[in-house]
Enzyme design. Structure first.
Site, PDB file in Angstrom:
ATOM      1  CB  ILE A 284     -19.929 -14.812  -8.655  1.00 21.56           C
ATOM      2  CG1 ILE A 284     -20.019 -14.460 -10.135  1.00 21.56           C
ATOM      3  CG2 ILE A 284     -20.665 -13.786  -7.790  1.00 21.56           C
ATOM      4  CD1 ILE A 284     -21.437 -14.577 -10.706  1.00 21.56           C
TER       5      ILE A 284
ATOM      6  CG  ASN B 258     -11.246  -6.008   2.162  1.00 21.00           C
ATOM      7  OD1 ASN B 258     -11.440  -5.633   1.009  1.00 21.00           O
ATOM      8  ND2 ASN B 258     -10.081  -5.886   2.754  1.00 21.00           N
TER       9      ASN B 258
ATOM     10  CB  VAL C 114      -0.945  -0.004   1.224  1.00 23.99           C
ATOM     11  CG1 VAL C 114      -1.588   1.367   1.428  1.00 23.99           C
ATOM     12  CG2 VAL C 114      -2.027  -1.053   1.046  1.00 23.99           C
TER      13      VAL C 114
ATOM     14  CB  CYS D  40      -6.933  -7.709   2.301  1.00 27.05           C
ATOM     15  SG  CYS D  40      -5.630  -6.491   2.078  1.00 27.05           S
TER      16      CYS D  40
HETATM   17  N1  NAD Z   1      -1.979  -5.291   0.470  1.00 26.63           N
HETATM   18  C1  NAD Z   1      -3.156  -4.881   0.075  1.00 26.63           C
HETATM   19  O1  NAD Z   1      -3.675  -5.274  -0.971  1.00 26.63           O
HETATM   20  C2  NAD Z   1      -3.928  -3.895   0.924  1.00 26.63           C
HETATM   21  C3  NAD Z   1      -5.022  -3.220   0.355  1.00 26.63           C
HETATM   22  C4  NAD Z   1      -5.713  -2.309   1.147  1.00 26.63           C
HETATM   23  C5  NAD Z   1      -5.349  -2.111   2.471  1.00 26.63           C
HETATM   24  N2  NAD Z   1      -4.303  -2.799   2.996  1.00 26.63           N
HETATM   25  C6  NAD Z   1      -3.933  -2.532   4.385  1.00 26.63           C
HETATM   26  O2  NAD Z   1      -2.816  -1.633   4.383  1.00 26.63           O
HETATM   27  C7  NAD Z   1      -1.927  -1.945   5.455  1.00 26.63           C
HETATM   28  C8  NAD Z   1      -0.539  -2.236   4.914  1.00 26.63           C
HETATM   29  O3  NAD Z   1      -0.603  -3.400   4.129  1.00 26.63           O
HETATM   30  P1  NAD Z   1       0.602  -3.843   3.173  1.00 26.63           P
HETATM   31  O4  NAD Z   1       0.126  -5.027   2.413  1.00 26.63           O
HETATM   32  O5  NAD Z   1       1.119  -2.671   2.434  1.00 26.63           O
HETATM   33  O6  NAD Z   1       1.679  -4.273   4.272  1.00 26.63           O
HETATM   34  P2  NAD Z   1       3.200  -4.719   4.045  1.00 26.63           P
HETATM   35  O7  NAD Z   1       3.463  -5.786   5.021  1.00 26.63           O
HETATM   36  O8  NAD Z   1       3.466  -4.974   2.594  1.00 26.63           O
HETATM   37  O9  NAD Z   1       4.036  -3.422   4.443  1.00 26.63           O
HETATM   38  C9  NAD Z   1       4.082  -2.908   5.733  1.00 26.63           C
HETATM   39  C10 NAD Z   1       5.419  -2.196   5.911  1.00 26.63           C
HETATM   40  O10 NAD Z   1       5.400  -1.481   7.149  1.00 26.63           O
HETATM   41  C11 NAD Z   1       6.733  -1.464   7.638  1.00 26.63           C
HETATM   42  N3  NAD Z   1       6.730  -1.025   9.034  1.00 26.63           N
HETATM   43  C12 NAD Z   1       6.375  -1.698  10.157  1.00 26.63           C
HETATM   44  N4  NAD Z   1       6.509  -0.917  11.243  1.00 26.63           N
HETATM   45  C13 NAD Z   1       6.938   0.290  10.815  1.00 26.63           C
HETATM   46  C14 NAD Z   1       7.249   1.517  11.455  1.00 26.63           C
HETATM   47  N5  NAD Z   1       7.147   1.668  12.775  1.00 26.63           N
HETATM   48  N6  NAD Z   1       7.659   2.566  10.695  1.00 26.63           N
HETATM   49  C15 NAD Z   1       7.781   2.437   9.362  1.00 26.63           C
HETATM   50  N7  NAD Z   1       7.501   1.293   8.689  1.00 26.63           N
HETATM   51  C16 NAD Z   1       7.099   0.234   9.408  1.00 26.63           C
HETATM   52  C17 NAD Z   1       7.206  -2.877   7.384  1.00 26.63           C
HETATM   53  O11 NAD Z   1       8.615  -2.977   7.432  1.00 26.63           O
HETATM   54  C18 NAD Z   1       6.632  -3.108   5.977  1.00 26.63           C
HETATM   55  O12 NAD Z   1       7.573  -2.734   4.973  1.00 26.63           O
HETATM   56  C19 NAD Z   1      -2.578  -3.105   6.209  1.00 26.63           C
HETATM   57  O13 NAD Z   1      -3.373  -2.604   7.248  1.00 26.63           O
HETATM   58  C20 NAD Z   1      -3.460  -3.743   5.147  1.00 26.63           C
HETATM   59  O14 NAD Z   1      -4.557  -4.427   5.703  1.00 26.63           O
HETATM   60  C21 NAD Z   1      -3.569  -3.675   2.248  1.00 26.63           C
END
Ligand code: NAD
Length: 469
Positions: A277, A235, A25, A287
């Protein structure tokens, strides 16, 4: 404009933004906002990831992302650092985009979100808008607010100068991108949800997203709690559609119906629609599984029993064992000495994300039963290697064809485009048996029978002389 934030905004034309959490994200949204002309500082605690990004190496696979990141990095609109203090100083807007994985009991673990809140509060010396982009349970904005307030109060007790520099507000701005088309989704969002009770924060968020809101109004402003719940509702609705179809598929195969015919039959009703579907071997990813689980835990905590969400989760859990069920129906429970070719490891096409992927449930069950695996995925091989390390039971093959060599059967877990029209003669030559287990219903069962394959797919039967087998 509320006086709290008045002195912060509109002094400069360009918006300065900081993202914490440079994952699927954070990296995509940061690059897309930089490309629209904003200045974005990306902060992550993962030194290796930040070093790679500075060297032009993109740590995840997402179509179109590599060029976007490199162009904006070269033009100085996108910067990468592990220095959180630098990030706090940089952005008027502070985006939290860190992970919210399931806690031991399945509820969303907020430790990373609250850690970022703590970091911002520790270093901020000017007013900030703190934006929750991570998927977080209802009430998280209140927790972030409380955390920032408590740290500021501690700092104030040591430094009287801080008294004039501690204004902030917390906004909810959930993300709806889809892995595999994340760049396009962020460039052309179907909606932009803004949860806030601050008029000036709303104005700033509108300015931020103005480049993405030109064609028609996509911004929907609401109270913070509704914004937080909107993400879970979206979701959970999508996960419900998938589990519903998988339930129908399980019924179809028991009553001699073809779920693909049923899918066409119901999708033509515009109230239902064709999207989401597809029956298959279960949903995965970072997610749906965790968000359904987290909302179930939220409902439990408030004393409400969500029967639908629990069923969605249970059906999906069972569906992920479906391919192994077919395999053990065919070969028996003991698979010692058997070799399976697996096509597709990522939880869906166009990503390298293996989180909660159905392929993992299958491979682990196959290993448990004594079998070995020869696997191929167009993008997720490195990630698979990272997860399973050196493993004598798993051979990662360079091509889909080489994965077939001398295997007892082919199993398809992900519907990559490159699997759609394979060379069936070659499959037959390379496999020991003309046998395919298809978790994504990619082929027509009757055609597969004509080609001489024993073909298992989800919720379908081959009609023979008016009956079914
Ligand atoms: N992946 C998706 O398709 C998607 C879509 C919509 C929403 N989300 C939501 O977005 C959020 C992030 O998801 P993601 O898939 O990008 O996660 P991810 O695991 O790919 O990335 C998270 C990043 O955060 C970093 N991190 C952790 N603690 C930190 C800190 N204190 N300071 C700075 N960086 C830090 C980690 O090192 C990692 O690189 C989640 O809540 C997820 O549910 C994800």
């Amino acid at each position: 404009m509320d006086s709290l934030l008045e002195n912060l905004f509109f002094k400069e034309k360009k918006l300065k933004i900081t993202f914490y959490g440079i994952g699927y994200v954070g990296l995509v949204q940061a690059a897309v906002l930089a490309d629209a002309g904003h200045e974005v500082c990306c902060v992550d605690i993962d030194q290796d990831k930040i070093d790679k990004l500075k060297d032009g190496i993109i740590p995840i696979y997402e179509p179109g992302l590599s060029n976007l990141v490199q162009d904006n990095y070269n033009q100085g609109r996108l910067t990468f650092t592990t220095d959180a203090k630098q990030g706090v100083e940089f952005g008027q807007l502070q985006f939290i985009a860190v992970g919210t994985p399931p806690d031991e009991d399945g509820s969303a673990d907020l430790k990373y979100v609250l850690k970022v809140a703590e970091t911002i509060a520790t270093y901020m010396t000017t007013n900030k808008v703190i934006i929750n982009k991570s998927t977080v349970p209802v009430g998280t904005a209140d927790k972030v607010t409380a955390k920032v307030k408590s740290i500021l109060a501690q700092r104030k007790s040591h430094d009287s100068l801080l008294a004039t520099h501690d204004s902030f507000t917390v906004v909810s701005n959930p993300e709806f991108l889809k892995e595999g088309s994340a760049v396009a989704d962020c460039q052309k969002p179907d909606r932009i949800i803004i949860g806030t009770d601050s008029a000036s924060a709303e104005e700033l968020m509108r300015e931020l997203y103005a480049p993405f809101n030109r064609n028609h109004e996509k911004i929907i402003v609401m109270d913070i709690r509704s914004a937080e719940l909107t993400k879970y509702a979206a979701n959970c609705m999508l996960a419900t559609k998938i589990s519903f179809m998988n339930e129908m598929a399980n019924i179809a195969e028991r009553v001699g119906a073809d779920i693909e015919a049923v899918r066409h039959g119901i999708g033509s009703d515009p109230r239902i629609g064709y999207q989401f579907i597809y029956p298959g071997c279960g949903y995965g990813g970072s997610c749906f599984p965790k968000d359904v689980q987290a909302l179930v835990r939220t409902t439990e905590a408030i004393g409400y029993e969500s029967e639908i969400l629990k069923a969605v989760e249970a059906v999906n859990y069972r569906q992920k064992t479906k391919l192994f069920e077919y395999i053990s129906q065919h070969f028996g429970e003991n698979l010692k000495g058997k070799v399976f070719a697996i096509w597709g490891l990522a939880f869906k096409p166009n990503t390298d994300d293996m989180r909660e992927a159905p392929s993992r449930v299958l491979m682990e069950a196959l290993w448990e039963a004594g079998a070995t695996v020869q696997a191929y995925d167009p993008e997720a091989m490195e990630e698979t290697q990272r997860i399973y390390g050196v493993n004598g039971d798993l051979a990662l093959m360079g091509t889909k064809e080489s994965a077939l060599k001398n295997a007892d059967a082919l199993v398809i877990c992900t519907e990559w485009k490159s699997f759609r029209a394979p060379d069936f003669d070659l499959i037959k030559t390379e496999l020991k048996n003309a046998l395919i287990f298809d978790g994504r219903n990619m082929f027509d069962p009757a055609r597969m029978q004509e080609k001489g394959f024993k073909y298992y797919s989800i919720g379908r039967v081959v009609k023979t002389n008016g009956g079914y087998q």
